[in-house]
Design a protein around this motif. Structure first.
Motif, short mmCIF file in Angstrom:
data_model
loop_
_atom_site.label_atom_id
_atom_site.label_comp_id
_atom_site.label_asym_id
_atom_site.label_seq_id
_atom_site.Cartn_x
_atom_site.Cartn_y
_atom_site.Cartn_z
N LYS A 180 0.84 -1.18 0.00
CA LYS A 180 0.00 0.00 0.00
C LYS A 180 0.89 1.23 0.00
O LYS A 180 1.83 1.33 0.79
CB LYS A 180 -0.92 0.03 1.22
N ILE A 181 0.59 2.17 -0.90
CA ILE A 181 1.45 3.36 -1.01
C ILE A 181 0.60 4.62 -1.02
O ILE A 181 -0.57 4.59 -1.41
CB ILE A 181 2.32 3.32 -2.28
N HIS A 182 1.23 5.71 -0.56
CA HIS A 182 0.69 7.05 -0.73
C HIS A 182 1.34 7.67 -1.95
O HIS A 182 2.52 7.44 -2.22
CB HIS A 182 0.96 7.92 0.51
N VAL A 183 0.60 8.50 -2.69
CA VAL A 183 1.10 9.14 -3.90
C VAL A 183 0.83 10.62 -3.82
O VAL A 183 -0.25 11.04 -3.36
CB VAL A 183 0.45 8.53 -5.17
N ARG A 184 1.82 11.38 -4.25
CA ARG A 184 1.62 12.83 -4.31
C ARG A 184 2.26 13.36 -5.58
O ARG A 184 3.12 12.72 -6.18
CB ARG A 184 2.20 13.52 -3.08
N VAL A 185 1.86 14.61 -5.96
CA VAL A 185 2.38 15.22 -7.17
C VAL A 185 2.58 16.71 -6.92
O VAL A 185 1.82 17.33 -6.18
CB VAL A 185 1.43 14.98 -8.37
N LYS A 186 3.62 17.23 -7.57
CA LYS A 186 3.92 18.66 -7.48
C LYS A 186 3.99 19.23 -8.89
O LYS A 186 4.36 18.54 -9.83
CB LYS A 186 5.26 18.90 -6.79
N ALA A 187 3.64 20.48 -9.01
CA ALA A 187 3.82 21.20 -10.26
C ALA A 187 5.06 22.07 -10.15
O ALA A 187 5.31 22.69 -9.12
CB ALA A 187 2.60 22.06 -10.56
#
Length: 484
Positions: free
Chosen positions: A153-160
């Protein structure tokens, strides 16, 4: 194992260009982000941006620089000069919105975005580090994270990333469970369903289509690209097959049904083409084109309703006025016209035509008017002849022929004669007239002369003569009879 779908294009894992760190932190090791202290708010450092992630000099002087809270923390590589920070303009957004997993998209709110950076971390009480998954920023709003372990199980994030730095990251609300595809989805469409499947109106449609796939696939049915009308069509899915059921099929149920079996982005599709048919309507505009001698020409138009199936042909029948019974004269006529012959002169006929499709014959027929086969008018003119002109001397039209017979077996001698008045017939044997002798029976009927010789013996052989005599003359014929 099949990874969860993310927005963006594929890239190999690399250090996060804009990692976040706690307010109080120790120096991170190369290629890693510092772990935030529990309860501490992430705040990037604005003093030493990494050289490898240093954004190019801004070309638009009006573009704002990120604040101290938005400046990326130090990472691997030598330091580079930091641009002079500016305050963001009013109305400028500083983070991504709408981050979703699977096949979803992320939509930017920032102006002049240079790209996106994606990172993830395991759902664990031990590991709190975010790992970057792309080295260079990408402009697409879709991305796929690869090389993940099943069951994780993973957490995912994104940046601009813009010309002035990185935005505040946006994180998925729920962790993503990585599932392993043990068997790719595969639909095993039965052979008879790979072509158009015909059913009659009112029939039940009950179709089972098996499929393969592990873990349990997602099964989706659509009709002509739209969701199924559950008031007409029912489906039931199991781990190995799907059942498609219609209680009473109607013509509106015809169409192309698409079956889709999905497992974590992998998909297999199949088309089920159903055509519900019924008998056609009757042909239209049946008329008698022409009637001559003992022939009738008919012509008609195709039925207005073909029963949702192509017309295969027409059945033509006739009925005469005397019997009133119908008889088939043409079976499966492929044209819309025909000629019927061999009708009886003096009779009156009626004709009817049925249409036929894959479902069967039309329940009703087109009926024509009455065709009368009239007798032609013939006039005879009788020529008046005198009795003298009708008289004719005797003449044999069929002579006697030589015969051979067996002793004790009766035999006949036959010849034909004509003449008027009717000639008198005289039979002779070896030039001697045969008179009243029970051994011989002489007859004449309609010009046919016969002589019966009853149970002849050796002495009955010889030359026999038939002579015809009337007032205008006489004639004779001969033959030889041999008795063995």
């Amino acid at each position: 194992p099949q990874p969860p779908a993310m927005t963006g294009k594929d890239a190999s894992p690399a250090p996060d260009p804009a990692p976040e760190g706690p307010k109080k932190e120790t120096a991170p090791s190369p290629g890693e982000e510092p772990a935030p202290a529990p309860g501490a708010e992430e705040a990037p450092s604005a003093e030493q941006p990494p050289a490898s992630e240093q954004p190019p000099a801004p070309t638009d002087e009006s573009s704002p620089a990120p604040t101290a809270e938005e400046t990326p923390t130090p990472a691997e590589g030598p330091p580079a000069p930091e641009p002079e920070p500016e305050k963001p303009k009013a109305g400028r957004q500083s983070r991504w919105r709408g981050l979703v997993g699977g096949d979803g998209q992320i939509l930017p709110d920032m102006e002049k975005v240079l790209g996106n950076m994606v990172s993830h971390k395991e759902l664990s009480w031990v590991s709190t580090d975010w790992k970057a998954v792309n080295e260079e920023p990408f402009l697409s709003t879709r991305y796929t994270i690869k090389d993940l372990s099943p069951g994780e199980k993973i957490h995912v994030r994104v940046k601009a990333v813009s010309a002035h730095g990185a935005s505040v990251p946006t994180t998925l609300e729920q962790p993503v469970l990585i599932q392993e595809i043990l068997q790719l989805p595969k639909i095993r469409m039965p052979r008879h369903l790979r072509q158009t499947y015909f059913r009659h109106v009112g029939d039940a449609v009950n179709i089972m289509i098996p499929f393969l796939g592990k873990p349990q696939p997602e099964v989706i049915w659509t009709k002509n690209g739209q969701p199924l009308n559950t008031s007409r069509v029912n489906t039931r899915n199991s781990q190995k097959d799907t059942i498609f059921f219609i209680r009473e099929a109607q013509r509106g149920d015809s169409g192309k049904y698409e079956l889709s079996v999905r497992i974590n982005g992998a998909e297999d599709k199949a088309i089920l083409d159903i055509q519900v048919i019924e008998p056609p309507g009757p042909p239209q505009n049946l008329k008698l084109v022409d009637v001559w001698a003992f022939n009738v020409a008919l012509e008609w138009s195709p039925p207005a309703d073909n029963g949702n199936s192509d017309i295969k042909g027409y059945l033509v029948q006739k009925s005469d006025k005397k019997s009133g019974k119908w008889f088939t004269v043409l079976d499966r006529c492929t044209r819309t016209s025909c000629t019927i012959s061999d009708l009886i002169i003096g009779n009156s006929y009626t004709f009817r035509v049925f249409a036929e499709n894959s479902c069967g014959m039309s329940e009703q027929a087109a009926v024509s008017g009455v065709a009368e086969i009239k007798k032609p008018k013939i006039s005879y003119q009788v020529e008046k002849l005198t009795q003298r002109e009708l008289m004719e001397p005797p003449k044999f039209t069929q002579p006697l022929t030589d015969r051979s017979t067996t002793r004790g077996y009766s035999t006949h001698l036959i010849c034909c004669v004509r003449g008027f008045p009717q000639p008198k017939i005289i039979w002779l044997k070896n030039q001697v007239e045969i008179r009243e002798d029970p051994k011989y029976i002489a007859l004449i009927e309609q010009g046919i002369c016969s002589l019966e010789i009853r149970k002849p013996g050796p002495f009955d052989g010889g030359v026999y003569t038939c002579k015809a005599v009337n007032p205008l003359g006489e004639a004779s014929v001969n033959c030889r009879l041999d008795v063995k």
